[in-house]
Design a protein around this motif. Sequence first.
Motif, PDB file in Angstrom:
ATOM      1  N   SER A  59       0.818  -1.219   0.000  1.00  0.00           N
ATOM      2  CA  SER A  59       0.000   0.000   0.000  1.00  0.00           C
ATOM      3  C   SER A  59       0.849   1.266   0.000  1.00  0.00           C
ATOM      4  CB  SER A  59      -0.970   0.005   1.176  1.00  0.00           C
ATOM      5  OG  SER A  59      -0.270   0.033   2.398  1.00  0.00           O
ATOM      6  N   LEU A  60       2.091   1.172   0.452  1.00  0.00           N
ATOM      7  CA  LEU A  60       2.989   2.335   0.451  1.00  0.00           C
ATOM      8  C   LEU A  60       3.743   2.496  -0.873  1.00  0.00           C
ATOM      9  CD1 LEU A  60       4.483   2.051   4.053  1.00  0.00           C
ATOM     10  CD2 LEU A  60       2.699   3.615   3.250  1.00  0.00           C
ATOM     11  N   ALA A  61       3.810   1.446  -1.650  1.00  0.00           N
ATOM     12  CA  ALA A  61       4.531   1.484  -2.935  1.00  0.00           C
ATOM     13  C   ALA A  61       3.567   1.965  -4.014  1.00  0.00           C
ATOM     14  CB  ALA A  61       5.075   0.095  -3.257  1.00  0.00           C
ATOM     15  N   ARG A  62       3.535   3.263  -4.228  1.00  0.00           N
ATOM     16  CA  ARG A  62       2.512   3.856  -5.098  1.00  0.00           C
ATOM     17  C   ARG A  62       2.992   4.144  -6.516  1.00  0.00           C
ATOM     18  NH1 ARG A  62      -2.030   6.248  -2.286  1.00  0.00           N
ATOM     19  NH2 ARG A  62      -2.164   7.662  -4.061  1.00  0.00           N
ATOM     20  N   THR A  63       4.253   3.831  -6.813  1.00  0.00           N
ATOM     21  CA  THR A  63       4.775   4.053  -8.168  1.00  0.00           C
ATOM     22  C   THR A  63       5.265   2.726  -8.737  1.00  0.00           C
ATOM     23  OG1 THR A  63       7.066   4.470  -7.497  1.00  0.00           O
ATOM     24  CG2 THR A  63       5.561   6.378  -7.508  1.00  0.00           C
ATOM     25  N   PRO A  64       5.315   2.624 -10.061  1.00  0.00           N
ATOM     26  CA  PRO A  64       5.868   1.402 -10.650  1.00  0.00           C
ATOM     27  C   PRO A  64       7.290   1.106 -10.163  1.00  0.00           C
ATOM     28  CG  PRO A  64       4.683   2.627 -12.318  1.00  0.00           C
ATOM     29  CD  PRO A  64       4.742   3.508 -11.087  1.00  0.00           C
ATOM     30  N   ARG A  65       8.107   2.142 -10.006  1.00  0.00           N
ATOM     31  CA  ARG A  65       9.482   1.939  -9.547  1.00  0.00           C
ATOM     32  C   ARG A  65       9.499   1.393  -8.114  1.00  0.00           C
ATOM     33  NH1 ARG A  65      13.634   3.899 -12.126  1.00  0.00           N
ATOM     34  NH2 ARG A  65      12.548   5.732 -12.894  1.00  0.00           N
ATOM     35  N   ALA A  66       8.641   1.922  -7.263  1.00  0.00           N
ATOM     36  CA  ALA A  66       8.573   1.447  -5.875  1.00  0.00           C
ATOM     37  C   ALA A  66       8.056   0.012  -5.823  1.00  0.00           C
ATOM     38  CB  ALA A  66       7.682   2.367  -5.042  1.00  0.00           C
ATOM     39  N   LEU A  67       7.079  -0.309  -6.653  1.00  0.00           N
ATOM     40  CA  LEU A  67       6.571  -1.676  -6.704  1.00  0.00           C
ATOM     41  C   LEU A  67       7.647  -2.633  -7.214  1.00  0.00           C
ATOM     42  CD1 LEU A  67       2.961  -1.009  -7.999  1.00  0.00           C
ATOM     43  CD2 LEU A  67       3.559  -2.051  -5.817  1.00  0.00           C
ATOM     44  N   SER A  68       8.408  -2.204  -8.217  1.00  0.00           N
ATOM     45  CA  SER A  68       9.507  -3.030  -8.740  1.00  0.00           C
ATOM     46  C   SER A  68      10.531  -3.311  -7.651  1.00  0.00           C
ATOM     47  CB  SER A  68      10.208  -2.336  -9.904  1.00  0.00           C
ATOM     48  OG  SER A  68       9.357  -2.240 -10.997  1.00  0.00           O
ATOM     49  N   ALA A  69      10.877  -2.280  -6.894  1.00  0.00           N
ATOM     50  CA  ALA A  69      11.846  -2.435  -5.812  1.00  0.00           C
ATOM     51  C   ALA A  69      11.328  -3.386  -4.744  1.00  0.00           C
ATOM     52  CB  ALA A  69      12.198  -1.079  -5.202  1.00  0.00           C
ATOM     53  N   LEU A  70      10.051  -3.273  -4.420  1.00  0.00           N
ATOM     54  CA  LEU A  70       9.446  -4.158  -3.420  1.00  0.00           C
ATOM     55  C   LEU A  70       9.459  -5.612  -3.907  1.00  0.00           C
ATOM     56  CD1 LEU A  70       7.914  -4.705  -0.791  1.00  0.00           C
ATOM     57  CD2 LEU A  70       5.804  -4.072  -1.984  1.00  0.00           C
ATOM     58  N   ILE A  71       9.103  -5.814  -5.164  1.00  0.00           N
ATOM     59  CA  ILE A  71       9.102  -7.170  -5.727  1.00  0.00           C
ATOM     60  C   ILE A  71      10.511  -7.736  -5.711  1.00  0.00           C
ATOM     61  CG2 ILE A  71       8.768  -8.492  -7.856  1.00  0.00           C
ATOM     62  CD1 ILE A  71       6.428  -6.459  -8.444  1.00  0.00           C
ATOM     63  N   GLU A  72      11.478  -6.920  -6.107  1.00  0.00           N
ATOM     64  CA  GLU A  72      12.867  -7.375  -6.126  1.00  0.00           C
ATOM     65  C   GLU A  72      13.346  -7.734  -4.725  1.00  0.00           C
ATOM     66  OE1 GLU A  72      17.094  -5.811  -7.936  1.00  0.00           O
ATOM     67  OE2 GLU A  72      15.227  -5.081  -8.786  1.00  0.00           O
ATOM     68  N   GLU A  73      12.983  -6.922  -3.750  1.00  0.00           N
ATOM     69  CA  GLU A  73      13.351  -7.166  -2.350  1.00  0.00           C
ATOM     70  C   GLU A  73      12.756  -8.491  -1.861  1.00  0.00           C
ATOM     71  OE1 GLU A  73      11.331  -5.535   1.650  1.00  0.00           O
ATOM     72  OE2 GLU A  73      12.314  -3.986   0.462  1.00  0.00           O
ATOM     73  N   ARG A  74      11.506  -8.744  -2.200  1.00  0.00           N
ATOM     74  CA  ARG A  74      10.819  -9.956  -1.733  1.00  0.00           C
ATOM     75  C   ARG A  74      11.281 -11.197  -2.513  1.00  0.00           C
ATOM     76  NH1 ARG A  74       8.887  -9.768   3.013  1.00  0.00           N
ATOM     77  NH2 ARG A  74       7.450 -11.413   2.444  1.00  0.00           N
ATOM     78  N   ALA A  75      11.789 -11.008  -3.724  1.00  0.00           N
ATOM     79  CA  ALA A  75      12.229 -12.139  -4.540  1.00  0.00           C
ATOM     80  C   ALA A  75      13.594 -12.664  -4.108  1.00  0.00           C
ATOM     81  CB  ALA A  75      12.249 -11.753  -6.011  1.00  0.00           C
ATOM     82  N   SER A  76      14.364 -11.837  -3.411  1.00  0.00           N
ATOM     83  CA  SER A  76      15.718 -12.267  -3.055  1.00  0.00           C
ATOM     84  C   SER A  76      15.802 -12.880  -1.693  1.00  0.00           C
ATOM     85  CB  SER A  76      16.685 -11.099  -3.158  1.00  0.00           C
ATOM     86  OG  SER A  76      16.214  -9.974  -2.468  1.00  0.00           O
TER      87      SER A  76
END
Length: 76
Positions: A59-76
């Motif tokens: 809910s805090l990741a409101r931009t595509p870049r922030a969502l990408s970073a969150l996904i990358e963080e959770r994938a590693s």
Amino acid sequence: MAIEVEKVIEVIVTVGSLPAAIQPDDDIYDAGFSSIRALQLLTELEDKFNVTLPDDKFSLARTPRALSALIEERAS
């Protein structure tokens, strides 16, 4: 694993039925994304990138870049 912002944008535009591609740093809700579709977006991103995204961080990741970073963080 590097997550391409463009792939996240594709999911956002498709799920949100947005008329045009948005930029990596655009707030998706300001761009016309419906908050009602947020759960669908969460599910689509989790399925596409094979990750689990915590609701509070999503809910805090409101931009595509922030969502990408969150996904990358959770994938590693």
